[in-house]
Design a protein around this motif. Structure first.
Motif, PDB file in Angstrom:
ATOM      1  N   PHE A  55     -11.898  56.471  66.776  1.00  0.00           N
ATOM      2  CA  PHE A  55     -12.868  56.216  65.712  1.00  0.00           C
ATOM      3  C   PHE A  55     -14.138  55.585  66.264  1.00  0.00           C
ATOM      4  O   PHE A  55     -15.249  55.881  65.804  1.00  0.00           O
ATOM      5  CB  PHE A  55     -12.229  55.316  64.654  1.00  0.00           C
ATOM      6  N   SER A  56     -13.998  54.718  67.268  1.00  0.00           N
ATOM      7  CA  SER A  56     -15.175  54.088  67.864  1.00  0.00           C
ATOM      8  C   SER A  56     -16.133  55.122  68.451  1.00  0.00           C
ATOM      9  O   SER A  56     -17.346  54.907  68.499  1.00  0.00           O
ATOM     10  CB  SER A  56     -14.756  53.091  68.948  1.00  0.00           C
ATOM     11  N   LEU A  57     -15.601  56.259  68.910  1.00  0.00           N
ATOM     12  CA  LEU A  57     -16.465  57.321  69.422  1.00  0.00           C
ATOM     13  C   LEU A  57     -17.429  57.811  68.340  1.00  0.00           C
ATOM     14  O   LEU A  57     -18.582  58.136  68.626  1.00  0.00           O
ATOM     15  CB  LEU A  57     -15.621  58.496  69.921  1.00  0.00           C
ATOM     16  N   ALA A 241     -19.223  41.642  59.814  1.00  0.00           N
ATOM     17  CA  ALA A 241     -18.673  42.385  58.676  1.00  0.00           C
ATOM     18  C   ALA A 241     -17.509  43.261  59.102  1.00  0.00           C
ATOM     19  O   ALA A 241     -16.480  43.338  58.409  1.00  0.00           O
ATOM     20  CB  ALA A 241     -19.772  43.228  58.034  1.00  0.00           C
ATOM     21  N   THR A 242     -17.638  43.936  60.242  1.00  0.00           N
ATOM     22  CA  THR A 242     -16.574  44.827  60.706  1.00  0.00           C
ATOM     23  C   THR A 242     -15.365  44.034  61.189  1.00  0.00           C
ATOM     24  O   THR A 242     -14.214  44.420  60.945  1.00  0.00           O
ATOM     25  CB  THR A 242     -17.094  45.733  61.831  1.00  0.00           C
ATOM     26  N   ALA A 362     -18.526  49.125  66.729  1.00  0.00           N
ATOM     27  CA  ALA A 362     -17.449  49.769  67.477  1.00  0.00           C
ATOM     28  C   ALA A 362     -16.624  48.745  68.256  1.00  0.00           C
ATOM     29  O   ALA A 362     -15.405  48.899  68.406  1.00  0.00           O
ATOM     30  CB  ALA A 362     -18.028  50.810  68.432  1.00  0.00           C
ATOM     31  N   ALA A 363     -17.277  47.686  68.748  1.00  0.00           N
ATOM     32  CA  ALA A 363     -16.584  46.687  69.561  1.00  0.00           C
ATOM     33  C   ALA A 363     -15.880  45.630  68.730  1.00  0.00           C
ATOM     34  O   ALA A 363     -14.923  44.998  69.212  1.00  0.00           O
ATOM     35  CB  ALA A 363     -17.588  46.011  70.502  1.00  0.00           C
ATOM     36  N   ALA A 364     -16.321  45.408  67.489  1.00  0.00           N
ATOM     37  CA  ALA A 364     -15.871  44.249  66.714  1.00  0.00           C
ATOM     38  C   ALA A 364     -14.362  44.166  66.507  1.00  0.00           C
ATOM     39  O   ALA A 364     -13.775  43.095  66.748  1.00  0.00           O
ATOM     40  CB  ALA A 364     -16.597  44.218  65.365  1.00  0.00           C
ATOM     41  N   PRO A 365     -13.670  45.227  66.055  1.00  0.00           N
ATOM     42  CA  PRO A 365     -12.228  45.063  65.812  1.00  0.00           C
ATOM     43  C   PRO A 365     -11.459  44.676  67.070  1.00  0.00           C
ATOM     44  O   PRO A 365     -10.578  43.812  67.018  1.00  0.00           O
ATOM     45  CB  PRO A 365     -11.811  46.461  65.312  1.00  0.00           C
ATOM     46  N   PHE A 366     -11.802  45.278  68.198  1.00  0.00           N
ATOM     47  CA  PHE A 366     -11.100  44.990  69.450  1.00  0.00           C
ATOM     48  C   PHE A 366     -11.398  43.575  69.939  1.00  0.00           C
ATOM     49  O   PHE A 366     -10.477  42.801  70.255  1.00  0.00           O
ATOM     50  CB  PHE A 366     -11.502  46.015  70.508  1.00  0.00           C
ATOM     51  N   VAL A 367     -12.678  43.208  69.993  1.00  0.00           N
ATOM     52  CA  VAL A 367     -13.070  41.900  70.529  1.00  0.00           C
ATOM     53  C   VAL A 367     -12.529  40.769  69.658  1.00  0.00           C
ATOM     54  O   VAL A 367     -11.936  39.799  70.163  1.00  0.00           O
ATOM     55  CB  VAL A 367     -14.604  41.807  70.653  1.00  0.00           C
TER      56      VAL A 367
END
Length: 407
Positions: A55-57, A241-242, A362-367
């Motif tokens: 999804f980040s792509l 927000a994400t 794109a980075a927010a959920p992982f970080v």
């Protein structure tokens, strides 16, 4: 198309059409993985994190291609761009429904990402600026009020389809909805040509009609302090927000709420966003958008500090404050660039301003997930800091009066 007495297209049909289209676009892109990523991963035999990575792509493609879509809207209006986005969304979702491997899933999300570069808020806001010039603030608020219910409407439908049938059926259903609902809305409710909408000069009631806005901005138009500050504002706020959208129930549980209470508190974000947008439409409408944006930038940090100090008992207060601020800042994505630079070149500027936000998103959920794993509720110190950065950047922007009708 119905028009007002001085030739400007009537706002209500366009706002309803774009708002409905944006509800569909957000519900079937940004909000889709929250429901379908896990069942996709289980069936394909991959870790759920890889499904979110695919999804980040899509967000990366949206960031890279957004400026080109915005520039085209500046020159020709949004009808064709948004209509094509409906077709691309449909193709990408149909392809996602047929995915039998991680590679095919990634390809499908890349296609959807192309549609996102053309079919989300940035394009809708640019379309309204093309139609109404400086008078676009009200319509921008209107479509965000409608699309604020995207998760409320689309999450239950997606979850119901997945539970009753499977995740592939949900993808096919939403692909069909882009054809039978999204495409007609974009084709029939958006003006076809520049002649159907007021030019900037006509809007200001001056007789000379200017040439069409340039399709490309100069280097100095892109790399200047107001553009950089706005990019910082929206990258920081979109990260927060994400991150909250992905991890809010978990964060609330770590802060001392039980599972049921955390879900109830998290569910307040949507209504709070709409409440913030209603405040922007009513109480804050007479203010310059920079003032309302500064106020909204502080609501998440204030709520987060209270959550750190008092824990679970203030969970609902925290989610409400977060939602109110996020709702107003969503409108600011459209109104602040318009108030700062005016309508000429608006679409291209939106693309450049929001590109860093897509990467942050794109980075927010992982970080943020890693930070919660390591630091628990203190991970929220990062979003407090980002809120203060947002406020500081907004304070550095000059307060310029909006020309045209009073906004």
């Amino acid at each position: 198309m119905t028009s007002t007495s001085h030739g400007t297209p009537a706002k209500l049909p366009i706002v309803i059409g774009l708002g409905t289209g944006q509800t569909l676009a957000f519900g079937t892109t940004l909000y889709l993985p929250a429901i379908l990523a896990e069942p996709m991963a289980i069936e394909l035999g991959i870790p759920p994190g890889w499904a979110f990575g695919a999804f980040s792509l899509a967000l990366v493609f949206a960031a890279l291609l957004g400026p080109k879509a915005g520039a085209r809207i500046d020159q020709f209006g949004g009808r064709t761009v948004l209509a094509v986005s409906s077709l691309i969304f449909a193709a990408g979702l149909a392809l996602l429904g047929t995915a039998d491997s991680l590679t095919m899933m990634c390809v499908a999300w890349c296609v959807i990402g192309v549609g996102m570069s053309m079919g989300l808020y940035e394009s809708a806001f640019a379309t309204l600026s093309w139609i109404y010039g400086h008078d676009a603030r009200g319509p921008i608020t209107g479509i965000t009020l409608i699309a604020g219910f995207a998760s409320t409407i689309c999450w239950p439908i997606t979850a119901g389809l997945e539970a009753e049938f499977d995740w592939r059926t949900a993808c096919y259903f939403w692909a069909a909805m882009h054809i039978v609902l999204g495409l007609p809305l974009n084709l029939f409710l958006i003006p076809r040509t520049k002649g159907d909408a007021p030019t900037i000069a006509e809007y200001n009631k001056s007789k000379p009609v200017p040439a069409p806005p340039p399709a490309k901005l100069s280097r100095s138009d892109i790399f200047n302090m107001p553009m950089i500050l706005l990019a910082i504002v929206f990258a920081a706020s979109w990260f927060t927000a994400t991150a909250m959208a992905a991890h809010l129930p978990r964060l609330l549980q770590i802060s001392g709420m039980d599972a049921a209470g955390a879900l109830i508190a998290a569910s307040l974000v949507g209504p709070a966003q709409v409440a913030g947008r209603l405040a922007e439409f009513g109480l804050l409408k007479k203010m310059h958008p920079l003032i309302s944006s500064r106020l909204s930038a502080l609501t998440h940090p204030i709520g987060a500090v209270l959550l750190l100090i008092f824990g679970g008992p203030v969970g609902m207060l925290f989610t409400s404050l977060h939602g109110i601020g996020n709702g107003i800042l969503t409108i600011a994505k459209g109104t602040l660039p318009l108030a700062t630079f005016g309508p000429v070149g608006y679409g291209a500027r939106q693309g450049y301003i929001m590109a860093p936000s897509r990467f942050a998103q794109a980075a927010a959920p992982f970080v943020f997930g890693l930070l919660i794993d390591d630091y628990g509720q203190y991970a929220i110190l990062l979003t407090i800091a980002l809120g203060l950065v947002t406020f500081a950047a907004l304070m550095m922007l000059r307060h310029r009066p909006v020309s045209g009708n009073a906004d």
